[in-house]
Design a protein around this motif. Sequence first.
Motif, mmCIF file in Angstrom:
data_model
loop_
_atom_site.group_PDB
_atom_site.id
_atom_site.type_symbol
_atom_site.label_atom_id
_atom_site.label_comp_id
_atom_site.label_asym_id
_atom_site.label_seq_id
_atom_site.Cartn_x
_atom_site.Cartn_y
_atom_site.Cartn_z
ATOM 1 N N GLY A 94 0.799 -1.220 0.000
ATOM 2 C CA GLY A 94 0.000 0.000 0.000
ATOM 3 C C GLY A 94 0.833 1.271 0.000
ATOM 4 O O GLY A 94 1.563 1.556 -0.947
ATOM 5 N N TYR A 95 0.737 2.026 1.081
ATOM 6 C CA TYR A 95 1.407 3.322 1.178
ATOM 7 C C TYR A 95 2.938 3.220 1.232
ATOM 8 O O TYR A 95 3.627 4.175 0.904
ATOM 9 N N ILE A 96 3.459 2.086 1.670
ATOM 10 C CA ILE A 96 4.896 1.957 1.890
ATOM 11 C C ILE A 96 5.649 2.005 0.560
ATOM 12 O O ILE A 96 5.434 1.164 -0.311
ATOM 13 N N ALA A 97 6.514 3.006 0.414
ATOM 14 C CA ALA A 97 7.354 3.212 -0.779
ATOM 15 C C ALA A 97 6.544 3.500 -2.041
ATOM 16 O O ALA A 97 7.064 3.392 -3.145
ATOM 17 N N ALA A 98 5.275 3.902 -1.886
ATOM 18 C CA ALA A 98 4.411 4.136 -3.049
ATOM 19 C C ALA A 98 4.969 5.229 -3.956
ATOM 20 O O ALA A 98 4.912 5.113 -5.182
ATOM 21 N N GLN A 99 5.521 6.298 -3.364
ATOM 22 C CA GLN A 99 6.046 7.401 -4.182
ATOM 23 C C GLN A 99 7.246 6.965 -5.013
ATOM 24 O O GLN A 99 7.441 7.448 -6.127
ATOM 25 N N LEU A 100 8.040 6.055 -4.486
ATOM 26 C CA LEU A 100 9.204 5.574 -5.229
ATOM 27 C C LEU A 100 8.791 4.584 -6.309
ATOM 28 O O LEU A 100 9.286 4.637 -7.434
ATOM 29 N N LEU A 101 7.879 3.672 -5.969
ATOM 30 C CA LEU A 101 7.461 2.643 -6.926
ATOM 31 C C LEU A 101 6.645 3.238 -8.060
ATOM 32 O O LEU A 101 6.790 2.836 -9.212
ATOM 33 N N GLY A 102 5.769 4.201 -7.743
ATOM 34 C CA GLY A 102 4.857 4.736 -8.757
ATOM 35 C C GLY A 102 3.744 3.751 -9.047
ATOM 36 O O GLY A 102 3.395 2.923 -8.203
ATOM 37 N N PHE A 205 0.480 8.446 -0.498
ATOM 38 C CA PHE A 205 -0.703 7.868 -1.139
ATOM 39 C C PHE A 205 -0.547 6.357 -1.270
ATOM 40 O O PHE A 205 0.554 5.817 -1.102
ATOM 41 N N ASP A 206 -1.661 5.697 -1.557
ATOM 42 C CA ASP A 206 -1.672 4.254 -1.809
ATOM 43 C C ASP A 206 -1.718 4.055 -3.312
ATOM 44 O O ASP A 206 -2.675 4.444 -3.972
ATOM 45 N N ASN A 207 -0.667 3.455 -3.877
ATOM 46 C CA ASN A 207 -0.630 3.347 -5.344
ATOM 47 C C ASN A 207 -1.579 2.295 -5.913
ATOM 48 O O ASN A 207 -1.732 2.204 -7.134
ATOM 49 N N ASN A 208 -2.244 1.515 -5.058
ATOM 50 C CA ASN A 208 -3.320 0.644 -5.549
ATOM 51 C C ASN A 208 -4.568 1.456 -5.910
ATOM 52 O O ASN A 208 -5.381 1.020 -6.715
ATOM 53 N N TYR A 209 -4.701 2.634 -5.288
ATOM 54 C CA TYR A 209 -5.866 3.508 -5.514
ATOM 55 C C TYR A 209 -5.376 4.935 -5.759
ATOM 56 O O TYR A 209 -5.832 5.880 -5.126
ATOM 57 N N PHE A 210 -4.409 5.075 -6.678
ATOM 58 C CA PHE A 210 -3.732 6.361 -6.859
ATOM 59 C C PHE A 210 -4.676 7.487 -7.260
ATOM 60 O O PHE A 210 -4.447 8.635 -6.911
ATOM 61 N N SER A 211 -5.756 7.161 -7.960
ATOM 62 C CA SER A 211 -6.669 8.221 -8.418
ATOM 63 C C SER A 211 -7.488 8.817 -7.278
ATOM 64 O O SER A 211 -8.126 9.857 -7.444
ATOM 65 N N ASN A 212 -7.475 8.178 -6.102
ATOM 66 C CA ASN A 212 -8.220 8.692 -4.943
ATOM 67 C C ASN A 212 -7.427 9.732 -4.149
ATOM 68 O O ASN A 212 -7.937 10.272 -3.171
ATOM 69 N N HIS A 213 -6.190 9.986 -4.562
ATOM 70 C CA HIS A 213 -5.320 10.893 -3.796
ATOM 71 C C HIS A 213 -4.915 12.091 -4.651
ATOM 72 O O HIS A 213 -4.843 11.999 -5.873
#
Length: 397
Positions: A94-102, A205-213
């Motif tokens: 989820g949120y962990i390392a989401a900004q790096l992973l994209g 943010f959570d990159n599984n639901y990126f459009s919600n952020h």
Amino acid sequence: GSIFDRNNDALTRNIAHYTISVNPSKVIDKTILAKELQNITGKPFDYYIKKLDSKRNFEFLERNIKNNIFENKKLTSIKGISLNKNYRRAYPHGYIAAQLLGYTDTDDNGISGIEKDYDRFLSGKPGQVIKSKGWKGKYQSRSGLPYDPAINGDDIKLTIDLNFQSILQEELKRRQKETNSKSAMGIIMNPQTGAILAMTSIPDFDNNYFSNHKIENHHCRAITDQFEPGSTFKIVAAVAALAENEISLLDEFNCENGVYDYYGSEIEDHEPYDQLTISQIIKHSSNIGIIKIAEKIGSKTLYKYARDFGFGLTTNLGLNGETSGLLKPETNWSRISVGQISMGHEVAVSALQLATAFSAIANDGYLVKPFIVEHIVQSNNKIKRKNNILIKRKIAS
């Protein structure tokens, strides 16, 4: 390909999903199909009828369905529909390392972060096969017809440690709450190698639901944002003065009991001090002390060492969007710039530049290049690319 942390913990997963598409004019049992899809997804019956009554030759009825639709006999018996199995990117933490992973789009093209910047390695290549049709319309496999096997994408191993990353994000959120800040950023870096063990900013943010952020939460501010460093920049003048033998560790400077007139500007220390050595000036963060040290070395030397530390330049971490900060050419400095810059004003830096500079202090004066991708591995387990430790330069002893 998949993305892993330095301990081979998976940061991405590929989950099977199914797509249903139609040529509306070819579907006879539209009511039956709409009802069956309604049972699967819970969407309104009219939603599917509208798509099935379309005048277009192609319509997606559903994408990214998790249910195995090939096991649904009623659905597979309806003529005119096309069922496809694909794989969708998922992020187990989820949120962990989401900004790096994209993240990726519905077609698994990288949109941001590692997913975008290393898409050419991760994506792989589709295969193709040519078959012949018999007179009854059945496909036949015949030798000699062209066949290209699919090539799996490469796996990427990062320098990020999942545990450190989790701790860093928790601590930043705690400090943001305690200080009532709008945002926070942090980096954990190995000063001897340049490996980034954790890096993030919040809000995230959570990159599984990126459009919600909000889109600004998607950016890792530790590399994209610049700010005035203030007293953290005092190491530049201090190191420059020692390296050029302009002062010794025992020299004392009069810190004017906390108030100093510097070319008509009143400089204050947060606490009044009298005589301080360079060690004490750094320890107590004396503005007056560091200005007096900077005046001894002059603008050319201060600018040279600021550049040597990497300020005003990108670190070439391996991710797009990195800011170079701001360090004006020495020829554009004013009369008071030496003093202002020694205190960390009139300059802008990124958190990554600052972490890299302080790593040089911890690494006997050697500035290393930071990196976040440890290596890239092909599907046959051969290493395609490996990041080695790179010493950029020696700044000082």
